[in-house]
Design a protein around this motif. Structure first.
Motif, PDB file in Angstrom:
ATOM      1  N   ALA A   1      -9.713 -12.404  25.344  1.00 17.54           N
ATOM      2  CA  ALA A   1      -9.233 -11.766  24.112  1.00 17.54           C
ATOM      3  C   ALA A   1      -8.801 -10.328  24.370  1.00 17.54           C
ATOM      4  N   ALA A   2      -9.551  -9.611  25.197  1.00 11.42           N
ATOM      5  CA  ALA A   2      -9.189  -8.213  25.496  1.00 11.42           C
ATOM      6  C   ALA A   2      -7.872  -8.146  26.247  1.00 11.42           C
ATOM      7  N   LEU A   3      -7.642  -9.118  27.120  1.00  4.21           N
ATOM      8  CA  LEU A   3      -6.376  -9.125  27.855  1.00  4.21           C
ATOM      9  C   LEU A   3      -5.202  -9.341  26.912  1.00  4.21           C
ATOM     10  N   ASP A   4      -5.335 -10.180  25.934  1.00  2.87           N
ATOM     11  CA  ASP A   4      -4.269 -10.374  24.947  1.00  2.87           C
ATOM     12  C   ASP A   4      -4.069  -9.128  24.081  1.00  2.87           C
ATOM     13  N   LYS A   5      -5.188  -8.474  23.733  1.00 10.53           N
ATOM     14  CA  LYS A   5      -5.096  -7.279  22.882  1.00 10.53           C
ATOM     15  C   LYS A   5      -4.389  -6.138  23.594  1.00 10.53           C
ATOM     16  N   ILE A   6      -4.710  -5.928  24.846  1.00 11.07           N
ATOM     17  CA  ILE A   6      -4.061  -4.858  25.613  1.00 11.07           C
ATOM     18  C   ILE A   6      -2.575  -5.112  25.720  1.00 11.07           C
ATOM     19  N   ARG A   7      -2.202  -6.329  25.822  1.00 12.06           N
ATOM     20  CA  ARG A   7      -0.790  -6.673  25.992  1.00 12.06           C
ATOM     21  C   ARG A   7      -0.010  -6.523  24.691  1.00 12.06           C
ATOM     22  N   MET A   8      -0.613  -6.781  23.546  1.00  7.18           N
ATOM     23  CA  MET A   8       0.121  -6.850  22.300  1.00  7.18           C
ATOM     24  C   MET A   8      -0.166  -5.692  21.333  1.00  7.18           C
ATOM     25  N   GLU A   9      -1.345  -5.071  21.322  1.00  6.87           N
ATOM     26  CA  GLU A   9      -1.695  -4.063  20.326  1.00  6.87           C
ATOM     27  C   GLU A   9      -1.163  -2.696  20.737  1.00  6.87           C
ATOM     28  N   PRO A  10      -0.371  -1.949  19.843  1.00  5.42           N
ATOM     29  CA  PRO A  10       0.125  -0.617  20.179  1.00  5.42           C
ATOM     30  C   PRO A  10      -0.929   0.454  19.926  1.00  5.42           C
ATOM     31  N   GLU A  11      -0.649   1.721  20.386  1.00  2.07           N
ATOM     32  CA  GLU A  11      -1.536   2.866  20.156  1.00  2.07           C
ATOM     33  C   GLU A  11      -1.160   3.542  18.842  1.00  2.07           C
ATOM     34  N   ALA A  12      -2.160   3.826  18.041  1.00  4.04           N
ATOM     35  CA  ALA A  12      -1.923   4.496  16.746  1.00  4.04           C
ATOM     36  C   ALA A  12      -1.972   6.003  16.941  1.00  4.04           C
ATOM     37  N   LEU A  13      -0.951   6.713  16.398  1.00  2.00           N
ATOM     38  CA  LEU A  13      -0.906   8.178  16.420  1.00  2.00           C
ATOM     39  C   LEU A  13      -1.481   8.675  15.101  1.00  2.00           C
ATOM     40  N   VAL A  14      -2.628   9.387  15.169  1.00  2.00           N
ATOM     41  CA  VAL A  14      -3.394   9.779  13.987  1.00  2.00           C
ATOM     42  C   VAL A  14      -3.311  11.291  13.803  1.00  2.00           C
ATOM     43  N   ALA A  15      -3.237  11.748  12.530  1.00  2.00           N
ATOM     44  CA  ALA A  15      -3.191  13.185  12.218  1.00  2.00           C
ATOM     45  C   ALA A  15      -4.539  13.816  12.532  1.00  2.00           C
ATOM     46  N   PRO A  16      -4.566  14.875  13.384  1.00  2.00           N
ATOM     47  CA  PRO A  16      -5.851  15.500  13.733  1.00  2.00           C
ATOM     48  C   PRO A  16      -6.367  16.452  12.657  1.00  2.00           C
ATOM     49  N   VAL A  17      -5.480  17.004  11.803  1.00  2.00           N
ATOM     50  CA  VAL A  17      -5.878  17.941  10.744  1.00  2.00           C
ATOM     51  C   VAL A  17      -5.073  17.614   9.493  1.00  2.00           C
ATOM     52  N   SER A  18      -5.498  18.211   8.378  1.00  2.00           N
ATOM     53  CA  SER A  18      -4.740  18.078   7.125  1.00  2.00           C
ATOM     54  C   SER A  18      -3.744  19.224   7.024  1.00  2.00           C
ATOM     55  N   GLY A  19      -2.582  18.936   6.489  1.00  2.00           N
ATOM     56  CA  GLY A  19      -1.553  19.973   6.335  1.00  2.00           C
ATOM     57  C   GLY A  19      -0.216  19.372   5.976  1.00  2.00           C
ATOM     58  N   VAL A  20       0.833  20.010   6.458  1.00  2.00           N
ATOM     59  CA  VAL A  20       2.206  19.610   6.160  1.00  2.00           C
ATOM     60  C   VAL A  20       2.934  19.392   7.482  1.00  2.00           C
ATOM     61  N   ILE A  21       3.782  18.374   7.532  1.00  2.00           N
ATOM     62  CA  ILE A  21       4.574  18.118   8.738  1.00  2.00           C
ATOM     63  C   ILE A  21       5.578  19.257   8.919  1.00  2.00           C
ATOM     64  N   ALA A  22       5.394  20.046   9.964  1.00  2.00           N
ATOM     65  CA  ALA A  22       6.283  21.169  10.232  1.00  2.00           C
ATOM     66  C   ALA A  22       7.371  20.808  11.230  1.00  2.00           C
ATOM     67  N   GLU A  23       7.107  19.826  12.060  1.00  2.00           N
ATOM     68  CA  GLU A  23       8.105  19.412  13.047  1.00  2.00           C
ATOM     69  C   GLU A  23       7.910  17.931  13.310  1.00  2.00           C
ATOM     70  N   ALA A  24       9.006  17.166  13.338  1.00  2.00           N
ATOM     71  CA  ALA A  24       8.944  15.720  13.553  1.00  2.00           C
ATOM     72  C   ALA A  24      10.132  15.284  14.393  1.00  2.00           C
ATOM     73  N   SER A  25       9.848  14.446  15.380  1.00  2.00           N
ATOM     74  CA  SER A  25      10.924  13.945  16.251  1.00  2.00           C
ATOM     75  C   SER A  25      10.859  12.440  16.415  1.00  2.00           C
ATOM     76  N   ALA A  26      10.189  11.759  15.496  1.00  2.00           N
ATOM     77  CA  ALA A  26       9.996  10.315  15.598  1.00  2.00           C
ATOM     78  C   ALA A  26      11.195   9.574  15.044  1.00  2.00           C
ATOM     79  N   ILE A  27      11.689   8.605  15.830  1.00  2.00           N
ATOM     80  CA  ILE A  27      12.775   7.714  15.413  1.00  2.00           C
ATOM     81  C   ILE A  27      12.373   6.306  15.821  1.00  2.00           C
ATOM     82  N   ALA A  28      12.606   5.361  14.952  1.00  2.00           N
ATOM     83  CA  ALA A  28      12.221   3.976  15.236  1.00  2.00           C
ATOM     84  C   ALA A  28      12.917   3.492  16.500  1.00  2.00           C
ATOM     85  N   GLY A  29      12.113   2.912  17.414  1.00  2.00           N
ATOM     86  CA  GLY A  29      12.649   2.414  18.663  1.00  2.00           C
ATOM     87  C   GLY A  29      12.740   3.451  19.770  1.00  2.00           C
TER      88      GLY A  29
END
Length: 583
Positions: free
Chosen positions: A398-426
């Motif tokens: 099961a762990a081998l399947d999870k490593i292959r298919m599950e992505p890493e989640a990018l989590v906000a470390p603090v509360s605030g406002v997005i001051a800079e963003a460079s994320a584009i789908a793909g």
């Protein structure tokens, strides 16, 4: 005949006198005289009084007395005050028309002369009695009763006849031939007119004067040789204010007086919003200007980075957070799916196959041990061991399947406002690349570069390009130089609305050096056309005088006046730029 000769002699004397004056003006190289002083904009009669609390101006006009009441130190209009005026007809209370403006009917002001008034002012807890003096000129004295022109001229000629007769010989000897010819012709022409009318009504002397004056003006015009001395003459500087011409209504207009001071009537002061402050000498710490920029608070900001390289995908909401979006600590902002190489896929499939075989083998063993354990042929311990081995193999699969298919989640470390963003789908994000920057806009800092060591810098302010100032709190300075300068950090105290990270500011930081002088707002100092700094002193109720000063920066809002004006003076702090435009 004697009366006729007397009249003729008078005409000749006046003619020669005018010719003498005309020749002095007409010949080239002679002094044409200074131009008459200009008549400046007229102002109405007025009286003023002042105390430690109030400043009062009284202006009579058309049977109404208008009273303007302001604060003495600030020049702010006083509303809801009570003004009682002691008039010749008894005490009268003025009615409020506008804030700082009060009016009362005053028919007794139609009588010219000197009027002494007592105005009792009550404004809140302040009570004062102000004496006001009004001097009203007599229009009849300024414009005497008209008399017939012939009588006025005859009286003037009669009074001047002895002196003109005595000077006749001198004038004739010094006059030019052309002028003598004109004078003689004028005299003869006037004499012929009188002789022709001798039998009828006697002709007054003014007839001869009119004829001779006409010829004299013609001769003078020809003598100038086509010059024009009227339109090009400029007014003489230094002329004093004069009373309006009889019959002309006075107009209170702001104007610059010949001595350089500025007259601004009270209504205009209220319109321009002029305010003053009383100067005081104080001791202040010397300040230095430092270049700086706004930075996020290191304890209330953070960055979102990917630990492994991979392809970006949106969070569960389906959209990446954009600039200015508020986020909370722990929110998922994006996913990163790491790519898997072909070799890795082959190895993973081989490992998966091996695990599947082992799972199948152990599964059969567990089933067999379970049947034998009921008869006692297999110990319970062997069954438990087989079951544990099967569970471990399944977890690895099961762990081998999870490593292959599950992505890493990018989590906000603090509360605030997005001051800079460079994320584009793909988009492919490299390991360690910043995808988002989060800033708390309520807690921002300022970082400045100083070439001198600051000893604490408790008093510091930052000035923006639009003139806004920010109060700063010293946080610390670095020990390592940055471009031959020391980085110094301050926390912004108070409202941070409208500020942006990276915005440039000028920091005014206090040092340990002490200076003495007058602290004034920056708005009080006006830069003139020749580059000189001046402030405007409120010398009287409606007059302001420009004072040249030398100033040094004190903080983001104030400057220190070292020379040019002393303590206890009222200096304009609001509207000085508008006051400087008055001409």
């Amino acid at each position: 005949m004697s009366s006729l000769m007397t009249a003729a002699l008078r005409a000749l004397a006046v003619t020669l006198a005018l010719l003498g004056a005309g020749s002095a003006l007409a010949h080239e190289g002679h002094d044409h005289g200074a131009a008459p002083p200009p008549v400046t904009k007229s102002i109405a009669p007025r009286g003023e009084a002042a105390s430690a609390a109030f400043e009062l101006v009284a202006v009579p006009r058309e049977g109404t007395l208008t009273l303007y009441l302001d604060r003495f130190q600030t020049g702010a209009p006083i509303a809801n005050a009570t003004l009682t005026v002691e008039t010749p007809t008894g005490p009268v209370t003025a009615q409020a028309a506008e804030p700082g403006i009060y009016r009362l009917p005053a028919p007794w002001l139609s009588k010219p002369g000197h009027h002494d008034l007592l105005v009792t002012v009550t404004a809140g807890s302040d009570l004062d009695v102000l004496p006001v003096a009004l001097d009203l000129s007599d229009p009849a004295a300024a414009a005497p009763a008209s008399v017939p022109a012939t009588q006025a001229i005859s009286a003037t000629v009669t009074q001047a006849l002895p002196a003109l007769t005595h000077d006749l010989k001198t004038r004739v000897s010094q006059a030019d031939p052309v002028l003598l010819t004109v004078a003689g012709g004028s005299f003869l022409l006037g004499l012929l007119v009188m002789l022709a009318l001798r039998g009828g009504r006697r002709v007054p002397v003014v007839a001869a004067l009119a004829i001779t004056a006409t010829l004299l003006l013609s001769a003078t015009a020809f003598a100038h040789g086509g010059e024009d001395h009227g339109a090009d003459e400029k007014p003489v500087q230094g002329a004093a204010l004069v009373q309006p011409a009889p019959g002309a209504a006075p107009t209170d207009l702001a104007q610059r007086l010949p001595d350089g001071s500025v007259f601004v009537p009270k209504p205009t002061q209220h319109l321009l919003g002029l305010r003053t402050v009383m100067t005081e000498v104080g001791t202040f710490h010397r300040t230095i200007g430092l270049p700086g920029r706004i930075i996020p608070n290191p304890n209330a900001s953070g960055v979102v980075q990917s630990s492994v390289g991979g392809r970006l995908s949106p969070p569960p909401s389906g959209q990446f957070p954009r600039l200015g979006t508020p986020v909370t600590k722990g929110d998922v902002l994006a996913y990163v799916t790491p790519p898997v190489a072909r070799v890795d896929i082959s190895d993973m499939r081989q490992t998966q196959g091996q695990l599947d075989q082992q799972i199948a083998t152990v599964q059969r063993r567990v089933e067999r041990y379970a049947k034998l354990a009921t008869t006692g042929a297999v110990a319970q311990v062997q069954l438990d061991e087989a079951q544990d081995e099967l569970k471990g193999l399944k977890d690895r699969r099961a762990a081998l399947d999870k490593i292959r298919m599950e992505p890493e989640a990018l989590v906000a470390p603090v509360s605030g406002v997005i001051a800079e963003a460079s994320a584009i789908a793909g988009q492919m994000a490299a390991a360690g690349q910043m995808v988002f920057q989060i800033v708390d806009p309520k807690t921002l800092w300022v970082e400045a570069l100083s070439f001198d060591a600051l000893g604490g810098a408790e008093n510091a302010t930052a000035r923006l390009a639009d003139g806004r100032t920010l109060a700063l709190t010293y946080r610390g300075s670095g020990l390592a130089d940055r471009n031959q300068a020391i980085p110094v950090q301050f926390a912004i105290s108070g409202d941070t609305n409208g500020l942006r990270v990276g915005q440039f500011v000028t920091v005014q930081a206090a040092t340990n050096t002490e200076l003495q002088g007058l602290a004034l707002p920056r708005a009080a100092v006006v830069r003139t056309g020749n580059g000189q700094d001046v402030v405007y002193e409120h010398t009287s109720a409606e007059r302001y005088a420009a004072r040249q000063v030398r100033v040094t920066p004190l903080d983001g809002n104030r400057v220190l006046v070292a020379v040019g004006i002393g303590a206890g003076k009222r200096v304009v702090t609001q509207g000085a730029e508008l006051l400087d435009q008055v001409r």
